[in-house]
Design a protein around this motif. Structure first.
Motif, PDB file in Angstrom:
ATOM      1  N   LYS A 112       0.930  -1.102   0.070  1.00  0.00           N
ATOM      2  CA  LYS A 112      -0.091   0.013  -0.032  1.00  0.00           C
ATOM      3  C   LYS A 112       0.897   1.296   0.029  1.00  0.00           C
ATOM      4  O   LYS A 112       0.697   2.159  -0.767  1.00  0.00           O
ATOM      5  CB  LYS A 112      -1.003  -0.051   1.326  1.00  0.00           C
ATOM      6  N   GLU A 113       2.093   1.215   0.794  1.00  0.00           N
ATOM      7  CA  GLU A 113       2.912   2.531   0.762  1.00  0.00           C
ATOM      8  C   GLU A 113       3.442   2.664  -0.885  1.00  0.00           C
ATOM      9  O   GLU A 113       3.699   3.473  -1.093  1.00  0.00           O
ATOM     10  CB  GLU A 113       4.050   2.207   1.844  1.00  0.00           C
ATOM     11  N   LEU A 114       4.019   1.432  -1.173  1.00  0.00           N
ATOM     12  CA  LEU A 114       4.429   1.429  -2.559  1.00  0.00           C
ATOM     13  C   LEU A 114       3.463   2.234  -3.641  1.00  0.00           C
ATOM     14  O   LEU A 114       3.933   2.988  -4.535  1.00  0.00           O
ATOM     15  CB  LEU A 114       4.965   0.232  -2.978  1.00  0.00           C
ATOM     16  N   GLN A 115       2.245   1.643  -3.477  1.00  0.00           N
ATOM     17  CA  GLN A 115       1.244   2.221  -4.202  1.00  0.00           C
ATOM     18  C   GLN A 115       0.934   3.878  -4.263  1.00  0.00           C
ATOM     19  O   GLN A 115       0.827   4.660  -5.175  1.00  0.00           O
ATOM     20  CB  GLN A 115      -0.097   1.619  -3.968  1.00  0.00           C
ATOM     21  N   SER A 116       1.126   4.106  -2.848  1.00  0.00           N
ATOM     22  CA  SER A 116       0.808   5.685  -2.618  1.00  0.00           C
ATOM     23  C   SER A 116       2.024   6.453  -3.120  1.00  0.00           C
ATOM     24  O   SER A 116       2.014   7.565  -3.824  1.00  0.00           O
ATOM     25  CB  SER A 116       0.820   5.847  -1.209  1.00  0.00           C
ATOM     26  N   LEU A 117       3.171   5.718  -3.072  1.00  0.00           N
ATOM     27  CA  LEU A 117       4.538   6.524  -3.321  1.00  0.00           C
ATOM     28  C   LEU A 117       4.464   6.501  -4.894  1.00  0.00           C
ATOM     29  O   LEU A 117       4.731   7.771  -5.657  1.00  0.00           O
ATOM     30  CB  LEU A 117       5.651   5.548  -3.058  1.00  0.00           C
ATOM     31  N   TYR A 118       4.060   5.558  -5.678  1.00  0.00           N
ATOM     32  CA  TYR A 118       3.913   5.579  -7.050  1.00  0.00           C
ATOM     33  C   TYR A 118       3.040   6.602  -7.561  1.00  0.00           C
ATOM     34  O   TYR A 118       3.203   7.331  -8.705  1.00  0.00           O
ATOM     35  CB  TYR A 118       3.651   4.143  -7.605  1.00  0.00           C
ATOM     36  N   ARG A 119       2.075   6.755  -6.973  1.00  0.00           N
ATOM     37  CA  ARG A 119       0.787   7.884  -7.250  1.00  0.00           C
ATOM     38  C   ARG A 119       1.466   9.204  -7.126  1.00  0.00           C
ATOM     39  O   ARG A 119       1.326   9.849  -8.288  1.00  0.00           O
ATOM     40  CB  ARG A 119      -0.418   7.655  -6.454  1.00  0.00           C
ATOM     41  N   GLY A 120       2.041   9.324  -6.224  1.00  0.00           N
ATOM     42  CA  GLY A 120       2.836  10.802  -6.179  1.00  0.00           C
ATOM     43  C   GLY A 120       3.819  10.800  -7.287  1.00  0.00           C
ATOM     44  O   GLY A 120       4.087  11.895  -7.778  1.00  0.00           O
ATOM     45  N   PHE A 121       4.758   9.936  -7.500  1.00  0.00           N
ATOM     46  CA  PHE A 121       5.726   9.973  -8.109  1.00  0.00           C
ATOM     47  C   PHE A 121       5.074  10.137  -9.745  1.00  0.00           C
ATOM     48  O   PHE A 121       5.748  10.977 -10.646  1.00  0.00           O
ATOM     49  CB  PHE A 121       6.612   8.747  -8.215  1.00  0.00           C
ATOM     50  N   LYS A 122       4.020   9.399 -10.098  1.00  0.00           N
ATOM     51  CA  LYS A 122       3.587   9.651 -11.321  1.00  0.00           C
ATOM     52  C   LYS A 122       3.089  10.811 -11.748  1.00  0.00           C
ATOM     53  O   LYS A 122       2.778  11.468 -12.860  1.00  0.00           O
ATOM     54  CB  LYS A 122       2.692   8.205 -11.929  1.00  0.00           C
ATOM     55  N   ASN A 123       2.357  11.486 -10.560  1.00  0.00           N
ATOM     56  CA  ASN A 123       1.633  12.753 -10.891  1.00  0.00           C
ATOM     57  C   ASN A 123       2.472  13.749 -11.209  1.00  0.00           C
ATOM     58  O   ASN A 123       2.525  14.700 -11.823  1.00  0.00           O
ATOM     59  CB  ASN A 123       1.093  13.179  -9.416  1.00  0.00           C
ATOM     60  N   GLU A 124       3.862  13.658 -10.727  1.00  0.00           N
ATOM     61  CA  GLU A 124       5.023  14.749 -10.945  1.00  0.00           C
ATOM     62  C   GLU A 124       5.627  14.307 -12.292  1.00  0.00           C
ATOM     63  O   GLU A 124       6.330  15.117 -12.886  1.00  0.00           O
ATOM     64  CB  GLU A 124       5.885  14.851  -9.691  1.00  0.00           C
ATOM     65  N   CYS A 125       5.698  13.134 -12.464  1.00  0.00           N
ATOM     66  CA  CYS A 125       6.576  12.381 -13.519  1.00  0.00           C
ATOM     67  C   CYS A 125       6.002  11.442 -14.246  1.00  0.00           C
ATOM     68  O   CYS A 125       6.174  10.291 -14.177  1.00  0.00           O
ATOM     69  CB  CYS A 125       7.689  11.723 -12.965  1.00  0.00           C
ATOM     70  N   PRO A 126       4.923  11.946 -15.335  1.00  0.00           N
ATOM     71  CA  PRO A 126       4.038  11.073 -16.021  1.00  0.00           C
ATOM     72  C   PRO A 126       4.777  10.305 -17.057  1.00  0.00           C
ATOM     73  O   PRO A 126       4.172   9.040 -17.146  1.00  0.00           O
ATOM     74  CB  PRO A 126       3.330  11.989 -17.046  1.00  0.00           C
ATOM     75  N   THR A 127       6.068  10.412 -17.378  1.00  0.00           N
ATOM     76  CA  THR A 127       6.891   9.501 -18.163  1.00  0.00           C
ATOM     77  C   THR A 127       7.636   8.286 -17.297  1.00  0.00           C
ATOM     78  O   THR A 127       7.954   7.346 -18.027  1.00  0.00           O
ATOM     79  CB  THR A 127       7.989  10.171 -18.843  1.00  0.00           C
ATOM     80  N   GLY A 128       7.553   8.476 -16.080  1.00  0.00           N
ATOM     81  CA  GLY A 128       8.060   7.425 -14.931  1.00  0.00           C
ATOM     82  C   GLY A 128       9.332   7.678 -14.936  1.00  0.00           C
ATOM     83  O   GLY A 128      10.228   6.658 -14.253  1.00  0.00           O
ATOM     84  N   LEU A 129      10.059   8.648 -15.372  1.00  0.00           N
ATOM     85  CA  LEU A 129      11.591   8.814 -15.272  1.00  0.00           C
ATOM     86  C   LEU A 129      11.565  10.445 -14.564  1.00  0.00           C
ATOM     87  O   LEU A 129      10.805  11.388 -14.972  1.00  0.00           O
ATOM     88  CB  LEU A 129      12.259   8.850 -16.249  1.00  0.00           C
ATOM     89  N   VAL A 130      12.699  10.829 -13.835  1.00  0.00           N
ATOM     90  CA  VAL A 130      13.016  12.321 -13.212  1.00  0.00           C
ATOM     91  C   VAL A 130      14.383  12.297 -14.071  1.00  0.00           C
ATOM     92  O   VAL A 130      15.449  11.843 -13.771  1.00  0.00           O
ATOM     93  CB  VAL A 130      12.979  12.165 -11.907  1.00  0.00           C
ATOM     94  N   ASP A 131      14.397  13.615 -14.809  1.00  0.00           N
ATOM     95  CA  ASP A 131      15.742  13.872 -15.200  1.00  0.00           C
ATOM     96  C   ASP A 131      16.615  14.917 -14.210  1.00  0.00           C
ATOM     97  O   ASP A 131      15.949  15.248 -13.420  1.00  0.00           O
ATOM     98  CB  ASP A 131      15.725  14.381 -16.784  1.00  0.00           C
ATOM     99  N   GLU A 132      17.859  14.827 -14.755  1.00  0.00           N
ATOM    100  CA  GLU A 132      18.605  15.877 -13.699  1.00  0.00           C
ATOM    101  C   GLU A 132      18.095  17.512 -13.701  1.00  0.00           C
ATOM    102  O   GLU A 132      18.041  17.894 -12.408  1.00  0.00           O
ATOM    103  CB  GLU A 132      19.813  15.965 -14.086  1.00  0.00           C
ATOM    104  N   ASP A 133      17.595  17.828 -14.476  1.00  0.00           N
ATOM    105  CA  ASP A 133      17.084  19.298 -14.536  1.00  0.00           C
ATOM    106  C   ASP A 133      15.964  19.394 -13.871  1.00  0.00           C
ATOM    107  O   ASP A 133      15.886  20.360 -12.971  1.00  0.00           O
ATOM    108  CB  ASP A 133      16.517  19.889 -15.951  1.00  0.00           C
TER     109      ASP A 133
END
Length: 230
Positions: free
Chosen positions: A65-86
């Motif tokens: 459940k924690e991983l699902q919540s973490l993923y939800r927040g991550f994808k909201n900010e990073c729809p591609t599933g990746l965070v670049d350095e900039d």
């Protein structure tokens, strides 16, 4: 902040900053039961598809459940599933407007970018976060050593530690009290090596780093500060 305070800052600032990133991602928000099934389905909709939740649960100390919540927040900010350095640098600059967080964010980004491909995947994110928040002291210290070992050759040199310390001072800006001297980062590095470089060969190994840190009560306390954040 004096040299002793900066020494503790150098050990704890990674966790402090990552909490800021968590809040920026919105991943500390409570998760409803409906989000659980949505997160499972959305794992297949991003450009980079992360590993399955069961596998990530085995690799980290988070519940499903924690991983699902973490993923939800991550994808909201990073729809591609990746965070670049900039993007990573932009996030950190928002929390240190009085200073320049660019260089420190660069070092921290490289520590999270496990495969060195120039992007942080969700897997990189949660594995690093698991270590920082719920890892053993040994795991956290190894992670910190990897951050300081800029070129990843297994040693911390004075040049590497000076670069890290300068980046922390730059990030904090001039809003320290008492005001720090220009040579304060170099003085800190000299004290760091006097303490850590047991055989005085000019570099600090992982064994020297672990042994010295584990004998320092202040550093050990700083490693325990954020275990129950999420």
């Amino acid at each position: 902040m004096g040299l002793q305070g900066m020494e503790l800052c150098a050990m704890a600032v990674v966790v402090l900053l990552f909490i800021a990133v968590l809040k920026q991602f919105g991943i500390l928000e409570p998760m409803s039961m409906e989000d659980s099934s949505d997160s499972e389905l959305e794992l297949s909709t991003v450009r980079h598809q992360p590993e399955g939740l069961d596998q990530l649960q085995a690799q980290t100390k988070f519940t499903k459940k924690e991983l699902q919540s973490l993923y939800r927040g991550f994808k909201n900010e990073c729809p591609t599933g990746l965070v670049d350095e900039d993007t990573f640098k932009l996030i950190y600059s928002q929390f240190f407007p009085q200073g320049d967080a660019t260089t420190y964010a660069h070092f921290l980004f490289n520590a999270f970018d496990a495969d060195g491909n120039g992007a942080i995947r969700f897997e990189d994110f949660v594995v690093g976060l698991s270590i920082l928040l719920r890892g053993t002291v040994h795991e956290k210290l190894k992670w910190a050593f990897n951050l300081y070992d800029i070129n990843k050759d297994g040693y911390i040199t004075k040049e590497e530690m000076l670069a890290i310390m300068k980046s922390i001072y730059d990030m904090m800006g001039r809003h320290t009290y008492p005001i720090l001297r220009e040579d304060a980062p170099l003085e800190h590095v000299e004290r760091f090596f006097q303490k850590m470089d047991r055989n005085q060969d000019g570099v600090v190994t992982i064994d020297e780093f672990l042994e010295t840190c584990q004998k320092d009560e202040n550093i050990m306390s700083s490693m325990q500060l954020f275990e129950n954040v999420i």
